[in-house]
Write a protein that holds these residues in place. Structure first.
Motif, PDB file in Angstrom:
ATOM      1  N   SER A 121       0.821  -1.211   0.000  1.00  0.00           N
ATOM      2  CA  SER A 121       0.000   0.000   0.000  1.00  0.00           C
ATOM      3  C   SER A 121       0.853   1.259   0.000  1.00  0.00           C
ATOM      4  CB  SER A 121      -0.948   0.008   1.194  1.00  0.00           C
ATOM      5  OG  SER A 121      -0.220  -0.033   2.402  1.00  0.00           O
ATOM      6  N   ASP A 122       2.100   1.167   0.449  1.00  0.00           N
ATOM      7  CA  ASP A 122       2.953   2.358   0.413  1.00  0.00           C
ATOM      8  C   ASP A 122       3.389   2.680  -1.021  1.00  0.00           C
ATOM      9  OD1 ASP A 122       4.536   0.035   0.379  1.00  0.00           O
ATOM     10  OD2 ASP A 122       6.244   1.054   1.301  1.00  0.00           O
ATOM     11  N   ARG A 123       3.475   1.690  -1.881  1.00  0.00           N
ATOM     12  CA  ARG A 123       3.868   1.904  -3.281  1.00  0.00           C
ATOM     13  C   ARG A 123       2.646   2.144  -4.177  1.00  0.00           C
ATOM     14  NH1 ARG A 123       8.546   1.399  -5.557  1.00  0.00           N
ATOM     15  NH2 ARG A 123       9.396   0.145  -3.892  1.00  0.00           N
ATOM     16  N   TYR A 124       1.579   1.392  -3.958  1.00  0.00           N
ATOM     17  CA  TYR A 124       0.359   1.487  -4.765  1.00  0.00           C
ATOM     18  C   TYR A 124      -0.850   1.574  -3.822  1.00  0.00           C
ATOM     19  CZ  TYR A 124       3.632  -0.196  -8.243  1.00  0.00           C
ATOM     20  OH  TYR A 124       4.724  -0.336  -9.062  1.00  0.00           O
ATOM     21  N   PRO A 125      -1.066   2.731  -3.196  1.00  0.00           N
ATOM     22  CA  PRO A 125      -2.127   2.828  -2.176  1.00  0.00           C
ATOM     23  C   PRO A 125      -3.527   2.508  -2.699  1.00  0.00           C
ATOM     24  CG  PRO A 125      -1.233   5.007  -2.705  1.00  0.00           C
ATOM     25  CD  PRO A 125      -0.371   3.988  -3.406  1.00  0.00           C
ATOM     26  N   HIS A 126      -3.782   2.737  -3.973  1.00  0.00           N
ATOM     27  CA  HIS A 126      -5.102   2.467  -4.538  1.00  0.00           C
ATOM     28  C   HIS A 126      -5.092   1.264  -5.473  1.00  0.00           C
ATOM     29  CE1 HIS A 126      -5.991   6.221  -2.684  1.00  0.00           C
ATOM     30  NE2 HIS A 126      -5.049   6.815  -3.405  1.00  0.00           N
ATOM     31  N   GLY A 127      -3.938   0.652  -5.640  1.00  0.00           N
ATOM     32  CA  GLY A 127      -3.810  -0.525  -6.470  1.00  0.00           C
ATOM     33  C   GLY A 127      -3.233  -0.217  -7.838  1.00  0.00           C
ATOM     34  N   LEU A 128      -3.247  -1.238  -8.659  1.00  0.00           N
ATOM     35  CA  LEU A 128      -2.797  -1.103 -10.036  1.00  0.00           C
ATOM     36  C   LEU A 128      -3.634  -2.008 -10.910  1.00  0.00           C
ATOM     37  CD1 LEU A 128      -0.824  -3.738 -10.920  1.00  0.00           C
ATOM     38  CD2 LEU A 128       0.674  -2.625  -9.319  1.00  0.00           C
ATOM     39  N   ILE A 129      -3.595  -1.712 -12.201  1.00  0.00           N
ATOM     40  CA  ILE A 129      -4.305  -2.559 -13.147  1.00  0.00           C
ATOM     41  C   ILE A 129      -3.326  -3.124 -14.159  1.00  0.00           C
ATOM     42  CG2 ILE A 129      -6.563  -1.469 -12.911  1.00  0.00           C
ATOM     43  CD1 ILE A 129      -6.001   0.021 -15.552  1.00  0.00           C
ATOM     44  N   LEU A 130      -3.638  -4.305 -14.619  1.00  0.00           N
ATOM     45  CA  LEU A 130      -2.921  -4.946 -15.712  1.00  0.00           C
ATOM     46  C   LEU A 130      -3.868  -4.965 -16.895  1.00  0.00           C
ATOM     47  CD1 LEU A 130      -1.509  -7.987 -13.735  1.00  0.00           C
ATOM     48  CD2 LEU A 130      -0.367  -5.806 -14.212  1.00  0.00           C
ATOM     49  N   LEU A 131      -3.366  -4.600 -18.051  1.00  0.00           N
ATOM     50  CA  LEU A 131      -4.172  -4.545 -19.262  1.00  0.00           C
ATOM     51  C   LEU A 131      -3.571  -5.479 -20.297  1.00  0.00           C
ATOM     52  CD1 LEU A 131      -4.111  -0.686 -19.362  1.00  0.00           C
ATOM     53  CD2 LEU A 131      -6.095  -2.040 -18.726  1.00  0.00           C
ATOM     54  N   TRP A 132      -4.386  -6.366 -20.854  1.00  0.00           N
ATOM     55  CA  TRP A 132      -3.971  -7.203 -21.970  1.00  0.00           C
ATOM     56  C   TRP A 132      -4.829  -6.788 -23.146  1.00  0.00           C
ATOM     57  CZ3 TRP A 132      -6.417 -10.664 -25.242  1.00  0.00           C
ATOM     58  CH2 TRP A 132      -5.577 -11.478 -26.020  1.00  0.00           C
ATOM     59  N   GLU A 133      -4.184  -6.510 -24.274  1.00  0.00           N
ATOM     60  CA  GLU A 133      -4.918  -6.113 -25.468  1.00  0.00           C
ATOM     61  C   GLU A 133      -4.425  -6.914 -26.657  1.00  0.00           C
ATOM     62  OE1 GLU A 133      -4.419  -1.904 -25.893  1.00  0.00           O
ATOM     63  OE2 GLU A 133      -5.813  -1.481 -24.260  1.00  0.00           O
ATOM     64  N   TYR A 134      -5.371  -7.198 -27.547  1.00  0.00           N
ATOM     65  CA  TYR A 134      -5.059  -7.889 -28.789  1.00  0.00           C
ATOM     66  C   TYR A 134      -5.716  -7.116 -29.925  1.00  0.00           C
ATOM     67  CZ  TYR A 134      -4.911 -11.336 -32.485  1.00  0.00           C
ATOM     68  OH  TYR A 134      -4.684 -11.974 -33.680  1.00  0.00           O
ATOM     69  N   MET A 142       5.194 -16.545 -15.479  1.00  0.00           N
ATOM     70  CA  MET A 142       6.203 -15.526 -15.736  1.00  0.00           C
ATOM     71  C   MET A 142       5.606 -14.128 -15.612  1.00  0.00           C
ATOM     72  SD  MET A 142       8.405 -17.322 -18.717  1.00  0.00           S
ATOM     73  CE  MET A 142       9.917 -16.442 -18.416  1.00  0.00           C
ATOM     74  N   LEU A 143       4.361 -13.959 -16.022  1.00  0.00           N
ATOM     75  CA  LEU A 143       3.687 -12.676 -15.840  1.00  0.00           C
ATOM     76  C   LEU A 143       3.567 -12.368 -14.347  1.00  0.00           C
ATOM     77  CD1 LEU A 143       2.149 -10.214 -16.973  1.00  0.00           C
ATOM     78  CD2 LEU A 143       0.070 -11.603 -16.767  1.00  0.00           C
ATOM     79  N   ALA A 144       3.146 -13.358 -13.574  1.00  0.00           N
ATOM     80  CA  ALA A 144       3.029 -13.165 -12.126  1.00  0.00           C
ATOM     81  C   ALA A 144       4.380 -12.763 -11.529  1.00  0.00           C
ATOM     82  CB  ALA A 144       2.486 -14.431 -11.462  1.00  0.00           C
ATOM     83  N   GLY A 145       5.460 -13.392 -11.980  1.00  0.00           N
ATOM     84  CA  GLY A 145       6.789 -13.034 -11.486  1.00  0.00           C
ATOM     85  C   GLY A 145       7.157 -11.594 -11.808  1.00  0.00           C
ATOM     86  N   ALA A 146       6.845 -11.167 -13.026  1.00  0.00           N
ATOM     87  CA  ALA A 146       7.136  -9.784 -13.424  1.00  0.00           C
ATOM     88  C   ALA A 146       6.320  -8.804 -12.588  1.00  0.00           C
ATOM     89  CB  ALA A 146       6.840  -9.592 -14.913  1.00  0.00           C
ATOM     90  N   VAL A 147       5.063  -9.136 -12.328  1.00  0.00           N
ATOM     91  CA  VAL A 147       4.196  -8.232 -11.580  1.00  0.00           C
ATOM     92  C   VAL A 147       4.549  -8.222 -10.090  1.00  0.00           C
ATOM     93  CG1 VAL A 147       1.795  -7.742 -10.932  1.00  0.00           C
ATOM     94  CG2 VAL A 147       2.365  -8.349 -13.291  1.00  0.00           C
ATOM     95  N   ALA A 157       5.280  -4.838  -8.191  1.00  0.00           N
ATOM     96  CA  ALA A 157       4.557  -4.455  -6.976  1.00  0.00           C
ATOM     97  C   ALA A 157       5.494  -4.121  -5.825  1.00  0.00           C
ATOM     98  CB  ALA A 157       3.594  -5.573  -6.571  1.00  0.00           C
ATOM     99  N   HIS A 158       6.591  -4.859  -5.697  1.00  0.00           N
ATOM    100  CA  HIS A 158       7.466  -4.684  -4.533  1.00  0.00           C
ATOM    101  C   HIS A 158       8.659  -3.781  -4.771  1.00  0.00           C
ATOM    102  CE1 HIS A 158       5.262  -7.359  -1.910  1.00  0.00           C
ATOM    103  NE2 HIS A 158       5.046  -8.100  -2.987  1.00  0.00           N
ATOM    104  N   THR A 159       9.050  -3.569  -6.026  1.00  0.00           N
ATOM    105  CA  THR A 159      10.225  -2.726  -6.288  1.00  0.00           C
ATOM    106  C   THR A 159       9.914  -1.518  -7.159  1.00  0.00           C
ATOM    107  OG1 THR A 159      10.929  -3.849  -8.325  1.00  0.00           O
ATOM    108  CG2 THR A 159      11.704  -4.791  -6.215  1.00  0.00           C
TER     109      THR A 159
END
Length: 153
Positions: A59-72, A114-119, A123-125
Motif C-alpha cells: 500500500s505504500d507503493r500502490y495505495p489504490h492498487g494497479l491494473i494490468l491490461l492485456w490487449e489484442y 512468468m507474468l506473475a513473477g514480473a508483476v 509491486a514490490h520494487t
C-alpha cells in the motif's frame, strides 16, 4: 434460459488469474471484453485489478492498487498498438481512474507464471522484471485459433 457468452481469450486470462491467485496476489476483479476497437481493427482486451486489500500489493507503493491490461489488435493503424497481443500496467487513483498505461516488459503471450513473477517485482520494487519467453505454443495455439475464428465471424 441463461446464455453465457465466452470470448476467445477467456482461457488465457483465466490461466493468468489462477496463477495470480496461486501466488497469493488474488485479483480484486477482472474483466474480459471485446467492446473496443482501434480504427477499423477489432480488439480484444482484459483488465485485471490488483489492490493492497485483496491482492497483497504494498500500500505504500500502490495505495489504490494497479491494473494490468492485456490487449489484442488484429491490425495496425497510426495511433493503435501494433498488431497482436500486448501487456501493460497502470497505477490506480483514489477515484478509480488510472494513470497512463505503461508497457510491461513481457511478450503478449507470456506464460502466466512468468507474468506473475514480473508483476510481483513491479509491486514490490516499482520495476517489473523483464521476461523474454512466450506462452508455451501448445497452450497458445488453441487461443490464437479461437481469436482468428472470432475475428473472421
Amino acid at each position: 434460459m441463461t446464455t453465457t457468452r465466452t470470448l476467445p481469450h477467456d482461457p488465457y486470462i483465466d490461466a493468468v488469474v489462477t496463477e495470480f491467485t496461486n501466488t497469493a496476489m488474488t485479483p480484486e476483479q477482472y474483466d474480459v471484453r471485446d467492446s473496443e476497437s482501434c480504427g477499423m481493427h477489432l480488439m480484444l482486451d482484459a483488465v485485471i485489478t490488483l489492490t493492497p486489500e485483496d491482492s497483497g500489493i504494498p500500500s505504500d507503493r500502490y495505495p489504490h492498487g494497479l491494473i494490468l491490461l492485456w490487449e489484442y489488435h488484429d491490425g495496425h493503424e497510426d495511433g493503435c498498438l501494433n498488431e497482436g497481443a500486448v501487456w501493460q500496467w497502470a497505477r490506480l487513483n483514489e477515484d478509480g481512474s488510472n494513470w497512463l498505461p505503461e508497457p510491461l516488459p513481457v511478450p503478449g503471450w507470456v506464460m502466466p507464471a512468468m507474468l506473475a513473477g514480473a508483476v510481483v517485482t513491479l509491486a514490490h520494487t516499482g520495476t517489473a522484471t523483464p521476461m523474454t519467453t512466450g506462452w508455451h505454443q501448445h497452450l497458445r495455439t488453441p487461443v490464437q485459433d479461437a481469436i482468428e475464428a472470432w475475428a473472421s465471424s
